[in-house]
Design an enzyme around this catalytic site. Structure first.
Site, PDB file in Angstrom:
ATOM      1  N   CYS A  66     -24.550  44.195  -3.728  1.00 42.82           N
ATOM      2  CA  CYS A  66     -25.032  42.820  -3.591  1.00 42.82           C
ATOM      3  C   CYS A  66     -24.859  42.170  -4.960  1.00 42.82           C
ATOM      4  O   CYS A  66     -24.010  42.606  -5.742  1.00 42.82           O
ATOM      5  CB  CYS A  66     -26.491  42.784  -3.115  1.00 42.82           C
ATOM      6  SG  CYS A  66     -27.649  43.509  -4.290  1.00 42.82           S
ATOM      7  N   ARG A  67     -25.640  41.172  -5.272  1.00 45.01           N
ATOM      8  CA  ARG A  67     -25.482  40.499  -6.558  1.00 45.01           C
ATOM      9  C   ARG A  67     -26.005  41.355  -7.714  1.00 45.01           C
ATOM     10  O   ARG A  67     -25.372  41.478  -8.737  1.00 45.01           O
ATOM     11  CB  ARG A  67     -26.183  39.135  -6.531  1.00 45.01           C
ATOM     12  CG  ARG A  67     -25.823  38.273  -7.745  1.00 45.01           C
ATOM     13  CD  ARG A  67     -26.494  36.910  -7.681  1.00 45.01           C
ATOM     14  NE  ARG A  67     -27.939  37.076  -7.751  1.00 45.01           N
ATOM     15  CZ  ARG A  67     -28.815  36.477  -6.939  1.00 45.01           C
ATOM     16  NH1 ARG A  67     -28.407  35.649  -6.015  1.00 45.01           N
ATOM     17  NH2 ARG A  67     -30.108  36.694  -7.060  1.00 45.01           N
TER      18      ARG A  67
END
Length: 104
Positions: A66-67
């Site tokens: 994810c980020r």
């Protein structure tokens, strides 16, 4: 579930012929760029995320990001509960990724 450093994740992925890269970010985040060959399923979709993940091949090795590494860690834990044995979380997420990136 295993948390892998950026280097471990990239090395293991490069030598894994049974790999599946899963991007659990939002579509808006994906527009900023993504790791080549990644499939996007937004974890914020809730039940729809679980439904989509259930369709995946449980025999593959999943490299999840994810980020920042938080949501992908949650995704790996959920996948383990659903019967996926090999889910690897990218520590630091896309923010710290130094490998190849595709700009949409």
């Amino acid at each position: 579930m295993a948390d892998l450093t950026q280097e471990e994740w990239a090395e293991q992925l490069a030598s894994d012929d049974n790999a599946f890269i899963l991007d659990v970010r939002t579509p808006e985040e994906v527009e900023e760029g993504y790791i080549p060959d990644a499939t996007n399923i937004d974890i914020y979709l809730g039940q729809e995320f679980l439904d989509e993940v259930e369709k995946l091949d449980k025999s593959k090795n999943y490299y999840v990001y994810c980020r920042s590494g938080n949501r992908s860690g949650q995704a790996c834990a959920l996948m383990n509960q659903l019967g996926f044995e090999n889910a690897y979380n990218l520590m630091g997420g896309f923010n710290e990724w130094e490998g190849e990136v595709i700009e949409p």
